[in-house]
Scaffold this active site. Structure first.
Site, PDB file in Angstrom:
ATOM      1  CB  SER A 190      -3.690  11.276  12.059  1.00 35.30           C
ATOM      2  OG  SER A 190      -4.015  10.572  13.223  1.00 35.30           O
ATOM      3  CG  ASP A 226      -2.554   3.943   9.366  1.00 35.74           C
ATOM      4  OD1 ASP A 226      -2.833   3.867  10.579  1.00 35.74           O
ATOM      5  OD2 ASP A 226      -2.512   5.018   8.739  1.00 35.74           O
ATOM      6  CG  HIS A 275      -1.170   6.575  11.855  1.00 33.08           C
ATOM      7  ND1 HIS A 275      -2.240   6.784  11.013  1.00 33.08           N
ATOM      8  CD2 HIS A 275      -1.185   7.607  12.739  1.00 33.08           C
ATOM      9  CE1 HIS A 275      -2.879   7.889  11.373  1.00 33.08           C
ATOM     10  NE2 HIS A 275      -2.252   8.408  12.409  1.00 33.08           N
TER      11      HIS A 275
END
Length: 290
Positions: free
Chosen positions: A158, A213, A271
């Site tokens: 991320s 995602d 994600h």
């Protein structure tokens, strides 16, 4: 860098070696979420995941030599560690798990950088890297010098993946070869900087995405952001451990296959899941925990 044949059709010949590394370094990224690995600047911590989502790390001789957490404006967090089992020196950045990081993630303007002439980057991500840069690069170079036969790995999930991109670019420029592994990382820059990192030839780039995602589709291409190449796209569903056959390689700073080719949506679970629940150590504070 424009789409080549892989950018259009994909390459389903992911080697078992690449597959093993994608799995392994996702676990190093997961370990960055665990407070026990990033709360002592002096290091010396046996790297581990109390939540059980980094068993390959848990079972190895891996010790931090530098840790950083919650001391900077953007809350950039992570560690530098030495893996004696595999002869690795690893720099890992945690993803967003605080209000301050949410603010950083929403900061989309492109700003100048000093990585290459005329290269611009996402303002919030660049600010995070600038705040961490001095301590992180010093610790990584010291560890690399003390372990000259180790391969250097830079990784993150991320927001951590976004900062890892900048770290890899700078470390490589200093003359240290480094492989870059990111998971669910957003676009960080315009074409000039992204292509610069893609073409550094001082270590491999492994930008991993998963199904729908939403984070790798941000910031939007329409605002001038593009990706580092290549992409390793995981096509299996959430909570399923992918095999090598489930991962397709796509090249190009802009390609409409892989993650970008999915219909728009907000699958936050995609994600959080790559080879495991990456941010499990973040508990209820994890940015996209449903």
């Amino acid at each position: 860098m424009t789409d080549g044949p892989d950018g259009i059709f994909g390459d389903n010949t992911i080697s078992e070696s690449d597959y093993s590394n994608l799995n392994l370094f996702e676990q190093f990224s997961a370990a960055a979420y665990c407070p026990n690995n990033n709360n002592d600047v002096a290091g010396g911590t046996k790297l581990s995941c109390p939540t059980g989502n980094c068993p390959l790390v848990d079972s190895s001789d891996v010790t931090t030599v530098y840790e950083f957490q919650n001391s900077l404006e953007t809350d950039v967090t992570g560690y530098v560690a030495v893996d004696k089992t595999r002869s690795l020196t690893v720099l890992a950045f945690r993803g967003s798990s605080s209000v301050r990081n949410f603010v950083t993630d929403a900061n989309f303007p492109l700003v100048p950088t000093d990585i290459c002439d005329g290269c611009t980057a996402h303002g919030g991500f660049w600010k995070s890297w600038l705040e961490a840069r001095q301590g992180v690069t010093a610790a990584l170079k010291k560890a690399a010098a003390a372990n000259p036969n180790n391969k250097v790995i830079i990784t993150g999930h991320s927001l951590g993946g976004a900062i890892a991109d900048f770290a890899a670019a700078e470390v490589r420029k200093s003359g240290v070869a480094a492989d870059l592994f990111t998971y669910g990382a957003p676009r960080i820059a315009g074409k000039k900087l992204s292509d610069f990192i893609t073409n550094q030839n001082a270590g491999g780039n492994f930008r991993v995405t998963h199904l729908n995602d939403p984070v790798p589709r941000l910031p939007p291409i329409a605002l001038g952001f593009v990706h580092i190449s290549p992409e390793y796209y995981i096509s299996t569903g959430n909570n399923i451990v992918p095999t090598a056959n489930d991962i397709t390689k796509y090249t190009g700073s802009i390609n409409l296959s892989g993650n970008t080719g999915n219909k728009p949506g907000l699958d936050l679970s995609a994600h959080g899941w790559y080879f495991s629940q990456v941010g499990a150590c973040g508990g209820d504070d994890f940015e996209f925990k449903n």
